[in-house]
Design an enzyme around this catalytic site. Structure first.
Site, mmCIF file in Angstrom:
data_model
loop_
_atom_site.group_PDB
_atom_site.id
_atom_site.type_symbol
_atom_site.label_atom_id
_atom_site.label_comp_id
_atom_site.label_asym_id
_atom_site.label_seq_id
_atom_site.Cartn_x
_atom_site.Cartn_y
_atom_site.Cartn_z
ATOM 1 N N ASP A 1 0.596 -1.095 0.093
ATOM 2 C CA ASP A 1 0.159 0.029 0.290
ATOM 3 C C ASP A 1 0.725 1.373 0.018
ATOM 4 O O ASP A 1 2.176 1.407 0.648
ATOM 5 C CB ASP A 1 -0.908 0.257 0.844
ATOM 6 C CG ASP A 1 -2.414 1.334 0.949
ATOM 7 O OD1 ASP A 1 -3.293 0.418 0.826
ATOM 8 O OD2 ASP A 1 -2.334 2.767 1.050
ATOM 9 N N ASN B 1 -12.842 -3.113 2.619
ATOM 10 C CA ASN B 1 -14.000 -2.509 3.231
ATOM 11 C C ASN B 1 -14.722 -2.090 1.880
ATOM 12 O O ASN B 1 -14.986 -2.249 0.942
ATOM 13 C CB ASN B 1 -12.906 -1.006 3.405
ATOM 14 C CG ASN B 1 -11.799 -0.863 4.256
ATOM 15 O OD1 ASN B 1 -12.302 -1.339 5.204
ATOM 16 N ND2 ASN B 1 -10.644 -0.312 4.002
ATOM 17 N N GLN C 1 -14.509 2.591 1.201
ATOM 18 C CA GLN C 1 -13.089 2.441 0.643
ATOM 19 C C GLN C 1 -13.185 3.049 -0.313
ATOM 20 O O GLN C 1 -14.003 3.673 -0.741
ATOM 21 C CB GLN C 1 -14.440 1.253 0.163
ATOM 22 C CG GLN C 1 -13.791 0.443 -1.722
ATOM 23 C CD GLN C 1 -15.159 -0.782 -2.685
ATOM 24 O OE1 GLN C 1 -16.162 -0.907 -1.699
ATOM 25 N NE2 GLN C 1 -14.440 -1.306 -3.217
ATOM 26 N N HIS D 1 -10.801 -5.230 -3.265
ATOM 27 C CA HIS D 1 -9.398 -5.683 -2.842
ATOM 28 C C HIS D 1 -8.945 -6.420 -1.231
ATOM 29 O O HIS D 1 -10.095 -5.484 -0.985
ATOM 30 C CB HIS D 1 -7.800 -4.454 -2.531
ATOM 31 C CG HIS D 1 -8.702 -3.453 -2.377
ATOM 32 N ND1 HIS D 1 -9.378 -2.399 -3.022
ATOM 33 C CD2 HIS D 1 -8.733 -2.447 -1.599
ATOM 34 C CE1 HIS D 1 -10.409 -1.080 -2.629
ATOM 35 N NE2 HIS D 1 -9.894 -1.424 -1.237
ATOM 36 N N HIS E 1 -7.366 -5.904 2.317
ATOM 37 C CA HIS E 1 -5.642 -5.523 2.972
ATOM 38 C C HIS E 1 -4.811 -6.851 3.985
ATOM 39 O O HIS E 1 -6.199 -7.349 4.324
ATOM 40 C CB HIS E 1 -6.409 -4.566 3.567
ATOM 41 C CG HIS E 1 -6.510 -3.105 3.582
ATOM 42 N ND1 HIS E 1 -6.498 -2.053 2.891
ATOM 43 C CD2 HIS E 1 -7.796 -2.881 2.694
ATOM 44 C CE1 HIS E 1 -6.787 -1.057 2.468
ATOM 45 N NE2 HIS E 1 -8.121 -1.309 2.233
#
Ligand code: 5GP
Length: 115
Positions: A32, A88, A95, A101, A103
């Protein structure tokens, strides 16, 4: 012609630089850009499903793959003490990219409940 790729598809294509951590034919994973923990990796299916709300039963195997990749990366990243996986879904949950995706967060104590 308009570029309809998501941000994460552009990352997968190498058009946006990233620190790639994993790739296979179904999904890819990269660090990230704004890490919330010492280890913060996003695991993304190549199929650009916008959110959890758009998942169908046909995607069940694909979502399972995201978790087995998370487990592999957790081992590789030395997260033996524990880690967290998060999707999320929707703006109220934070989000910001409309391409699902997972995390993977770890490397520090993670409080509960999350914010
Ligand atoms: P969300 O908020 O949608 O659950 O997660 C999106 C994540 O993508 C955020 O944690 C954000 O920091 C990350 N992100 C956004 N743009 C980029 C980028 O260009 N490169 C990387 N590596 N991460 C990004």
């Amino acid at each position: 012609m308009a570029d309809t790729r998501t941000l994460f598809q552009k990352i997968a294509d190498g058009d946006i630089p990233s620190d790639m951590a994993y790739e296979d034919e179904h999904c890819f994973a990269f660090r990230d850009i704004a890490p919330q923990a010492p280890v913060h990796i996003l695991i993304v299916p190549r199929k650009p499903v916008p959110s959890l709300n758009d998942l169908t039963e046909a995607d069940e195997k694909l979502v399972g793959r995201l978790f087995t990749v998370a487990r592999k990366l957790a081992v590789r990243e030395g997260l033996a003490e524990g880690y967290r996986t998060v999707f999320n879904c929707g703006p109220a949950a934070g989000q910001t990219v409309d391409h699902i995706h997972l995390h993977l967060l770890g490397g520090r104590p993670l409080g509960w409940p999350p914010g």
